[in-house]
Write a protein that holds these residues in place. Structure first.
Motif, PDB file in Angstrom:
ATOM      1  N   THR A 159      -7.392   5.735 -13.434  1.00 33.13           N
ATOM      2  CA  THR A 159      -7.334   4.270 -13.264  1.00 33.13           C
ATOM      3  C   THR A 159      -7.680   3.485 -14.520  1.00 33.13           C
ATOM      4  N   ASP A 160      -7.909   4.145 -15.647  1.00 32.49           N
ATOM      5  CA  ASP A 160      -8.284   3.397 -16.838  1.00 32.49           C
ATOM      6  C   ASP A 160      -7.088   2.921 -17.654  1.00 32.49           C
ATOM      7  N   ASN A 161      -5.908   3.274 -17.218  1.00 26.01           N
ATOM      8  CA  ASN A 161      -4.700   2.865 -17.926  1.00 26.01           C
ATOM      9  C   ASN A 161      -3.673   2.374 -16.923  1.00 26.01           C
ATOM     10  N   THR A 162      -3.345   1.099 -17.036  1.00 30.00           N
ATOM     11  CA  THR A 162      -2.292   0.528 -16.209  1.00 30.00           C
ATOM     12  C   THR A 162      -1.207  -0.034 -17.112  1.00 30.00           C
ATOM     13  N   SER A 213       0.846  -1.188   0.000  1.00 34.13           N
ATOM     14  CA  SER A 213       0.000   0.000   0.000  1.00 34.13           C
ATOM     15  C   SER A 213       0.881   1.236   0.000  1.00 34.13           C
ATOM     16  N   CYS A 214       0.362   2.302  -0.556  1.00 30.46           N
ATOM     17  CA  CYS A 214       1.050   3.582  -0.542  1.00 30.46           C
ATOM     18  C   CYS A 214       0.023   4.654  -0.226  1.00 30.46           C
ATOM     19  N   ALA A 215       0.228   5.338   0.879  1.00 33.90           N
ATOM     20  CA  ALA A 215      -0.668   6.406   1.292  1.00 33.90           C
ATOM     21  C   ALA A 215      -0.077   7.753   0.903  1.00 33.90           C
ATOM     22  N   ALA A 216      -0.909   8.587   0.318  1.00 28.47           N
ATOM     23  CA  ALA A 216      -0.472   9.907  -0.125  1.00 28.47           C
ATOM     24  C   ALA A 216      -1.115  10.993   0.712  1.00 28.47           C
ATOM     25  N   SER A 217      -0.389  12.071   0.884  1.00 27.38           N
ATOM     26  CA  SER A 217      -0.934  13.226   1.586  1.00 27.38           C
ATOM     27  C   SER A 217      -0.312  14.485   1.006  1.00 27.38           C
ATOM     28  N   GLY A 218      -0.955  15.581   1.243  1.00 32.09           N
ATOM     29  CA  GLY A 218      -0.422  16.843   0.743  1.00 32.09           C
ATOM     30  C   GLY A 218      -1.199  17.314  -0.474  1.00 32.09           C
ATOM     31  N   ARG A 219      -0.545  17.324  -1.619  1.00 38.50           N
ATOM     32  CA  ARG A 219      -1.193  17.815  -2.840  1.00 38.50           C
ATOM     33  C   ARG A 219      -2.261  16.849  -3.327  1.00 38.50           C
ATOM     34  N   THR A 220      -3.033  17.253  -4.269  1.00 36.87           N
ATOM     35  CA  THR A 220      -4.136  16.462  -4.767  1.00 36.87           C
ATOM     36  C   THR A 220      -3.628  15.186  -5.439  1.00 36.87           C
ATOM     37  N   PHE A 221      -3.913  14.083  -4.782  1.00 34.19           N
ATOM     38  CA  PHE A 221      -3.417  12.779  -5.213  1.00 34.19           C
ATOM     39  C   PHE A 221      -3.881  12.446  -6.617  1.00 34.19           C
ATOM     40  N   SER A 222      -5.127  12.777  -6.920  1.00 37.38           N
ATOM     41  CA  SER A 222      -5.710  12.352  -8.189  1.00 37.38           C
ATOM     42  C   SER A 222      -5.090  13.044  -9.394  1.00 37.38           C
ATOM     43  N   ARG A 223      -4.261  14.044  -9.179  1.00 31.89           N
ATOM     44  CA  ARG A 223      -3.610  14.738 -10.283  1.00 31.89           C
ATOM     45  C   ARG A 223      -2.393  13.976 -10.813  1.00 31.89           C
ATOM     46  N   TYR A 224      -1.934  12.982 -10.076  1.00 30.35           N
ATOM     47  CA  TYR A 224      -0.672  12.340 -10.392  1.00 30.35           C
ATOM     48  C   TYR A 224      -0.839  10.937 -10.944  1.00 30.35           C
ATOM     49  N   ILE A 225       0.024  10.604 -11.892  1.00 29.95           N
ATOM     50  CA  ILE A 225       0.222   9.232 -12.292  1.00 29.95           C
ATOM     51  C   ILE A 225       1.032   8.588 -11.175  1.00 29.95           C
ATOM     52  N   MET A 226       0.659   7.400 -10.775  1.00 26.87           N
ATOM     53  CA  MET A 226       1.350   6.714  -9.692  1.00 26.87           C
ATOM     54  C   MET A 226       2.107   5.504 -10.239  1.00 26.87           C
ATOM     55  N   GLY A 227       3.269   5.277  -9.649  1.00 25.64           N
ATOM     56  CA  GLY A 227       4.079   4.155 -10.089  1.00 25.64           C
ATOM     57  C   GLY A 227       4.690   3.418  -8.916  1.00 25.64           C
ATOM     58  N   TRP A 228       5.019   2.187  -9.173  1.00 26.15           N
ATOM     59  CA  TRP A 228       5.796   1.370  -8.241  1.00 26.15           C
ATOM     60  C   TRP A 228       7.117   1.023  -8.922  1.00 26.15           C
TER      61      TRP A 228
END
Length: 121
Positions: free
Chosen positions: A54-57, A20-35
């Motif tokens: 979430t429509d593109n992985t 799991s990765c928890a985000a805080s601070g700026r608007t999370f939904s604005r970012y592409i997330m990666g592992w």
């Protein structure tokens, strides 16, 4: 954005873990997330990424079909479900945030502390 990864541990080959990765601070939904992951003596490598909506992985070939990346924008969380783990998956795993879709670590602006995943044979 601040990121905090968790969920690593020791598992036998063939087992599963969910990071799991928890985000805080700026608007999370604005970012592409990666592992990403980094094994001892090796460079940091891309594992999986997910678009804002979430429509593109997208996945590294080495984990395709075994790992699944998910995100919950309502809760500012991103997950990495890892199945059929193998010893070569042993590494420190990091979550990261980017403004663009990329597999390159340098394109990611924010990084969390890693979480260790160890797969025994």
């Amino acid at each position: 954005v601040q990121l905090q990864a968790s969920g690593g541990g020791l598992v036998q080959a063939g087992g599963s873990l969910r990071l799991s990765c928890a985000a805080s601070g700026r608007t999370f939904s604005r970012y592409i997330m990666g592992w990403f992951r980094q094994a001892p003596g090796k460079e940091r490598e891309f594992v999986a990424g997910i678009s804002r909506s979430t429509d593109n992985t997208f996945y590294a070939d080495s984990v395709k079909g075994r790992f699944t990346i998910l995100r919950d924008n309502a809760k500012d969380l991103v997950f990495l479900q890892m199945n059929s783990l193998q010893p070569e998956d042993t590494a420190v795993y990091y979550c990261a945030a980017s403004k663009i879709i990329s597999r390159m670590p340098n394109d990611y602006d924010y990084w969390g502390r890693g979480t260790q995943v160890t797969v025994s044979s």
